[in-house]
Design a protein around this motif. Sequence first.
Motif, PDB file in Angstrom:
ATOM      1  N   SER A  39     -20.564  -4.274 -10.505  1.00  0.00           N
ATOM      2  CA  SER A  39     -20.177  -2.983  -9.918  1.00  0.00           C
ATOM      3  C   SER A  39     -20.755  -2.815  -8.520  1.00  0.00           C
ATOM      4  O   SER A  39     -21.805  -3.361  -8.193  1.00  0.00           O
ATOM      5  N   VAL A  40     -20.026  -2.069  -7.712  1.00  0.00           N
ATOM      6  CA  VAL A  40     -20.485  -1.646  -6.396  1.00  0.00           C
ATOM      7  C   VAL A  40     -20.203  -0.155  -6.304  1.00  0.00           C
ATOM      8  O   VAL A  40     -19.079   0.289  -6.532  1.00  0.00           O
ATOM      9  N   ASN A  41     -21.260   0.588  -5.989  1.00  0.00           N
ATOM     10  CA  ASN A  41     -21.160   2.036  -5.864  1.00  0.00           C
ATOM     11  C   ASN A  41     -21.646   2.401  -4.465  1.00  0.00           C
ATOM     12  O   ASN A  41     -22.727   1.974  -4.070  1.00  0.00           O
ATOM     13  N   ASP A  42     -20.855   3.178  -3.719  1.00  0.00           N
ATOM     14  CA  ASP A  42     -21.264   3.519  -2.357  1.00  0.00           C
ATOM     15  C   ASP A  42     -21.075   5.002  -2.079  1.00  0.00           C
ATOM     16  O   ASP A  42     -20.378   5.696  -2.809  1.00  0.00           O
ATOM     17  N   ASN A  43     -21.693   5.472  -1.021  1.00  0.00           N
ATOM     18  CA  ASN A  43     -21.552   6.866  -0.605  1.00  0.00           C
ATOM     19  C   ASN A  43     -20.692   6.977   0.652  1.00  0.00           C
ATOM     20  O   ASN A  43     -20.852   7.895   1.442  1.00  0.00           O
ATOM     21  N   GLY A  44     -19.767   6.048   0.812  1.00  0.00           N
ATOM     22  CA  GLY A  44     -18.888   6.029   1.984  1.00  0.00           C
ATOM     23  C   GLY A  44     -17.844   7.118   1.963  1.00  0.00           C
ATOM     24  O   GLY A  44     -17.899   8.068   1.170  1.00  0.00           O
ATOM     25  N   SER A  45     -16.854   6.958   2.816  1.00  0.00           N
ATOM     26  CA  SER A  45     -15.848   8.001   3.027  1.00  0.00           C
ATOM     27  C   SER A  45     -14.938   8.234   1.834  1.00  0.00           C
ATOM     28  O   SER A  45     -14.300   9.280   1.734  1.00  0.00           O
ATOM     29  N   GLY A  46     -14.867   7.277   0.913  1.00  0.00           N
ATOM     30  CA  GLY A  46     -14.040   7.470  -0.277  1.00  0.00           C
ATOM     31  C   GLY A  46     -12.559   7.339   0.022  1.00  0.00           C
ATOM     32  O   GLY A  46     -12.146   7.107   1.161  1.00  0.00           O
ATOM     33  N   MET A  47     -11.753   7.507  -1.014  1.00  0.00           N
ATOM     34  CA  MET A  47     -10.300   7.345  -0.891  1.00  0.00           C
ATOM     35  C   MET A  47      -9.581   8.435  -1.673  1.00  0.00           C
ATOM     36  O   MET A  47     -10.112   8.954  -2.648  1.00  0.00           O
ATOM     37  N   THR A  51      -4.407   6.400  -2.391  1.00  0.00           N
ATOM     38  CA  THR A  51      -4.923   5.136  -1.861  1.00  0.00           C
ATOM     39  C   THR A  51      -5.472   4.279  -2.988  1.00  0.00           C
ATOM     40  O   THR A  51      -5.223   3.070  -3.033  1.00  0.00           O
ATOM     41  N   VAL A  52      -6.195   4.879  -3.915  1.00  0.00           N
ATOM     42  CA  VAL A  52      -6.737   4.131  -5.056  1.00  0.00           C
ATOM     43  C   VAL A  52      -5.598   3.478  -5.835  1.00  0.00           C
ATOM     44  O   VAL A  52      -5.705   2.325  -6.247  1.00  0.00           O
ATOM     45  N   GLU A  53      -4.500   4.204  -6.006  1.00  0.00           N
ATOM     46  CA  GLU A  53      -3.344   3.676  -6.733  1.00  0.00           C
ATOM     47  C   GLU A  53      -2.757   2.441  -6.054  1.00  0.00           C
ATOM     48  O   GLU A  53      -2.291   1.518  -6.712  1.00  0.00           O
ATOM     49  N   LYS A  54      -2.804   2.404  -4.719  1.00  0.00           N
ATOM     50  CA  LYS A  54      -2.219   1.300  -3.955  1.00  0.00           C
ATOM     51  C   LYS A  54      -3.133   0.087  -3.835  1.00  0.00           C
ATOM     52  O   LYS A  54      -2.709  -0.968  -3.372  1.00  0.00           O
ATOM     53  N   LEU A  55      -4.395   0.201  -4.235  1.00  0.00           N
ATOM     54  CA  LEU A  55      -5.368  -0.872  -4.029  1.00  0.00           C
ATOM     55  C   LEU A  55      -4.972  -2.198  -4.663  1.00  0.00           C
ATOM     56  O   LEU A  55      -5.351  -3.251  -4.170  1.00  0.00           O
ATOM     57  N   GLU A  56      -4.251  -2.150  -5.756  1.00  0.00           N
ATOM     58  CA  GLU A  56      -3.886  -3.381  -6.447  1.00  0.00           C
ATOM     59  C   GLU A  56      -2.741  -4.121  -5.771  1.00  0.00           C
ATOM     60  O   GLU A  56      -2.446  -5.257  -6.116  1.00  0.00           O
ATOM     61  N   ASP A  57      -2.109  -3.498  -4.796  1.00  0.00           N
ATOM     62  CA  ASP A  57      -1.002  -4.110  -4.064  1.00  0.00           C
ATOM     63  C   ASP A  57      -1.569  -4.974  -2.938  1.00  0.00           C
ATOM     64  O   ASP A  57      -2.210  -4.456  -2.021  1.00  0.00           O
ATOM     65  N   PRO A  58      -1.358  -6.298  -2.980  1.00  0.00           N
ATOM     66  CA  PRO A  58      -1.920  -7.161  -1.937  1.00  0.00           C
ATOM     67  C   PRO A  58      -1.326  -6.898  -0.552  1.00  0.00           C
ATOM     68  O   PRO A  58      -1.894  -7.319   0.448  1.00  0.00           O
ATOM     69  N   PHE A  59      -0.203  -6.204  -0.496  1.00  0.00           N
ATOM     70  CA  PHE A  59       0.411  -5.915   0.799  1.00  0.00           C
ATOM     71  C   PHE A  59       0.017  -4.547   1.334  1.00  0.00           C
ATOM     72  O   PHE A  59       0.573  -4.050   2.295  1.00  0.00           O
ATOM     73  N   PHE A  60      -1.003  -3.955   0.721  1.00  0.00           N
ATOM     74  CA  PHE A  60      -1.551  -2.688   1.199  1.00  0.00           C
ATOM     75  C   PHE A  60      -2.963  -2.919   1.722  1.00  0.00           C
ATOM     76  O   PHE A  60      -3.760  -3.622   1.101  1.00  0.00           O
ATOM     77  N   THR A  61      -3.254  -2.367   2.863  1.00  0.00           N
ATOM     78  CA  THR A  61      -4.608  -2.380   3.401  1.00  0.00           C
ATOM     79  C   THR A  61      -4.765  -1.197   4.344  1.00  0.00           C
ATOM     80  O   THR A  61      -3.781  -0.731   4.925  1.00  0.00           O
ATOM     81  N   VAL A  89     -13.017   4.194  -9.024  1.00  0.00           N
ATOM     82  CA  VAL A  89     -13.135   5.650  -9.004  1.00  0.00           C
ATOM     83  C   VAL A  89     -13.570   6.036  -7.594  1.00  0.00           C
ATOM     84  O   VAL A  89     -14.554   5.503  -7.075  1.00  0.00           O
ATOM     85  N   SER A  90     -12.826   6.940  -6.980  1.00  0.00           N
ATOM     86  CA  SER A  90     -13.142   7.336  -5.613  1.00  0.00           C
ATOM     87  C   SER A  90     -12.594   8.713  -5.335  1.00  0.00           C
ATOM     88  O   SER A  90     -11.649   9.169  -5.983  1.00  0.00           O
ATOM     89  N   SER A  91     -13.212   9.374  -4.359  1.00  0.00           N
ATOM     90  CA  SER A  91     -12.688  10.657  -3.894  1.00  0.00           C
ATOM     91  C   SER A  91     -13.028  10.794  -2.419  1.00  0.00           C
ATOM     92  O   SER A  91     -14.068  10.302  -1.970  1.00  0.00           O
ATOM     93  N   PRO A  92     -12.166  11.458  -1.655  1.00  0.00           N
ATOM     94  CA  PRO A  92     -12.434  11.619  -0.234  1.00  0.00           C
ATOM     95  C   PRO A  92     -13.789  12.299  -0.009  1.00  0.00           C
ATOM     96  O   PRO A  92     -14.077  13.340  -0.587  1.00  0.00           O
ATOM     97  N   GLY A  93     -14.628  11.657   0.790  1.00  0.00           N
ATOM     98  CA  GLY A  93     -15.956  12.183   1.067  1.00  0.00           C
ATOM     99  C   GLY A  93     -16.957  11.966  -0.049  1.00  0.00           C
ATOM    100  O   GLY A  93     -18.127  12.303   0.095  1.00  0.00           O
ATOM    101  N   GLY A  94     -16.520  11.399  -1.169  1.00  0.00           N
ATOM    102  CA  GLY A  94     -17.395  11.250  -2.336  1.00  0.00           C
ATOM    103  C   GLY A  94     -17.760   9.825  -2.667  1.00  0.00           C
ATOM    104  O   GLY A  94     -18.318   9.558  -3.725  1.00  0.00           O
ATOM    105  N   GLY A  95     -17.426   8.886  -1.810  1.00  0.00           N
ATOM    106  CA  GLY A  95     -17.766   7.495  -2.077  1.00  0.00           C
ATOM    107  C   GLY A  95     -16.823   6.830  -3.059  1.00  0.00           C
ATOM    108  O   GLY A  95     -15.826   7.410  -3.497  1.00  0.00           O
TER     109      GLY A  95
END
Length: 188
Positions: A39-47, A51-61, A89-95
């Motif tokens: 696992s990797v857990n971060d406090n970054g900008s989130g998604m 965007t999370v739904e599209k992550l599995e698509d290799p043609f999305f970045t 698991v991600s949320s905008p502003g929530g990592g």
Amino acid sequence: MVDLAMHMMDIVQNAVRANATKIDIGFLEYSRDATLTFSVNDNGSGMTPETVEKLEDPFFTTRTTRRVGLGVPFLKMSSEQAGGSLKVVSSPGGGTRIEAVYRTDNPDCLPLGDLAGYLVLLLVANPGIRFSFRYKMDENEFSLDTGEWTEQGITEFSKNEMAPAVKEYIHENLKELYKNRNTESYLC
């Protein structure tokens, strides 16, 4: 990606690009369940959920330097091939939290690779980020937290001159931990 250390590097680089100031990396190995959870857990900008739904698509970045994003799709593929799963698991502003589960008794489970080497590269390349790393194997564990090191006055750990000593420290502690591994349920 040929091993979990490479996946770790890739996913952590995503967290760095998301402006994370704290990144937690975890490996939890349970021999009785024959599972390894990375696992990797971060406090970054989130998604956003979209965007999370599209992550599995290799043609999305979200990157503008190229038109494909293979890191998360490869992580999903490798975990599922080893009888596991991927959860984001991600949320905008929530990592963001990314968790990949592998069956260690599956022949398609990826090897760990050079965790110590890649972790040191991350520390040296990102001195302003607080990293915590934890590898737990059943009841035994090794962990480090660069924030705790800083609080204790150890501030040179991210300098190139210290990299070999830090790598050796991590490597030796992981080697000691691996001595307790139940090899009957561990094929990767």
